[in-house]
Design a protein around this motif. Structure first.
Motif, PDB file in Angstrom:
ATOM      1  N   UNK A  11     -20.468  50.162  58.792  1.00  0.00           N
ATOM      2  CA  UNK A  11     -20.192  48.932  59.532  1.00  0.00           C
ATOM      3  C   UNK A  11     -20.063  49.161  61.038  1.00  0.00           C
ATOM      4  N   UNK A  12     -20.299  50.367  61.509  1.00  0.00           N
ATOM      5  CA  UNK A  12     -20.047  50.699  62.905  1.00  0.00           C
ATOM      6  C   UNK A  12     -20.841  49.809  63.865  1.00  0.00           C
ATOM      7  N   UNK A  13     -22.097  49.580  63.596  1.00  0.00           N
ATOM      8  CA  UNK A  13     -22.914  48.767  64.491  1.00  0.00           C
ATOM      9  C   UNK A  13     -22.401  47.345  64.606  1.00  0.00           C
ATOM     10  N   UNK A  14     -22.057  46.739  63.498  1.00  0.00           N
ATOM     11  CA  UNK A  14     -21.542  45.369  63.508  1.00  0.00           C
ATOM     12  C   UNK A  14     -20.169  45.306  64.171  1.00  0.00           C
ATOM     13  N   UNK A  15     -19.331  46.302  63.924  1.00  0.00           N
ATOM     14  CA  UNK A  15     -17.997  46.321  64.530  1.00  0.00           C
ATOM     15  C   UNK A  15     -18.104  46.434  66.051  1.00  0.00           C
ATOM     16  N   UNK A  16     -19.015  47.261  66.534  1.00  0.00           N
ATOM     17  CA  UNK A  16     -19.209  47.400  67.983  1.00  0.00           C
ATOM     18  C   UNK A  16     -19.694  46.091  68.587  1.00  0.00           C
ATOM     19  N   UNK A  17     -20.587  45.402  67.896  1.00  0.00           N
ATOM     20  CA  UNK A  17     -21.078  44.121  68.395  1.00  0.00           C
ATOM     21  C   UNK A  17     -19.948  43.105  68.451  1.00  0.00           C
ATOM     22  N   UNK A  18     -19.123  43.067  67.414  1.00  0.00           N
ATOM     23  CA  UNK A  18     -18.000  42.125  67.399  1.00  0.00           C
ATOM     24  C   UNK A  18     -17.000  42.447  68.512  1.00  0.00           C
ATOM     25  N   UNK A  19     -16.732  43.726  68.741  1.00  0.00           N
ATOM     26  CA  UNK A  19     -15.810  44.120  69.803  1.00  0.00           C
ATOM     27  C   UNK A  19     -16.381  43.736  71.168  1.00  0.00           C
ATOM     28  N   UNK A  20     -17.677  43.909  71.358  1.00  0.00           N
ATOM     29  CA  UNK A  20     -18.326  43.530  72.616  1.00  0.00           C
ATOM     30  C   UNK A  20     -18.246  42.012  72.818  1.00  0.00           C
ATOM     31  N   UNK A  21     -18.485  41.254  71.754  1.00  0.00           N
ATOM     32  CA  UNK A  21     -18.380  39.798  71.838  1.00  0.00           C
ATOM     33  C   UNK A  21     -16.946  39.380  72.184  1.00  0.00           C
ATOM     34  N   UNK A  22     -15.961  40.068  71.616  1.00  0.00           N
ATOM     35  CA  UNK A  22     -14.559  39.792  71.936  1.00  0.00           C
ATOM     36  C   UNK A  22     -14.291  40.040  73.421  1.00  0.00           C
TER      37      UNK A  22
ATOM     38  N   UNK B 118     -15.712  37.319  75.530  1.00  0.00           N
ATOM     39  CA  UNK B 118     -14.911  36.094  75.445  1.00  0.00           C
ATOM     40  C   UNK B 118     -13.680  36.192  76.347  1.00  0.00           C
ATOM     41  N   UNK B 119     -13.056  37.359  76.386  1.00  0.00           N
ATOM     42  CA  UNK B 119     -11.891  37.561  77.254  1.00  0.00           C
ATOM     43  C   UNK B 119     -12.313  37.452  78.716  1.00  0.00           C
ATOM     44  N   UNK B 120     -13.421  38.067  79.060  1.00  0.00           N
ATOM     45  CA  UNK B 120     -13.903  38.003  80.441  1.00  0.00           C
ATOM     46  C   UNK B 120     -14.205  36.563  80.846  1.00  0.00           C
TER      47      UNK B 120
END
Length: 42
Positions: free
Chosen positions: A16-27, A30-32
């Motif tokens: 799941x590493x690729x999907x988790x990295x994408x979700x973290x980047x999207x997060x 959103x904060x930015x």
């Protein structure tokens, strides 16, 4: 406050590493956006 993955989890090899990295980047994006900072390309 934005819940997201712990950085050490993103460094561990997993199926799941690729999907988790994408979700973290999207997060992060959103904060930015919430803070009024310009988006970064990733």
């Amino acid at each position: 406050m934005m819940p997201t993955y712990h950085p050490s989890y993103l460094l561990r090899p997993s199926a799941q590493q690729g999907e988790a990295k994408k979700q973290a980047w999207d997060d992060l994006q959103a904060v930015m956006k919430e803070l009024g900072l310009p988006p970064k390309r990733g």
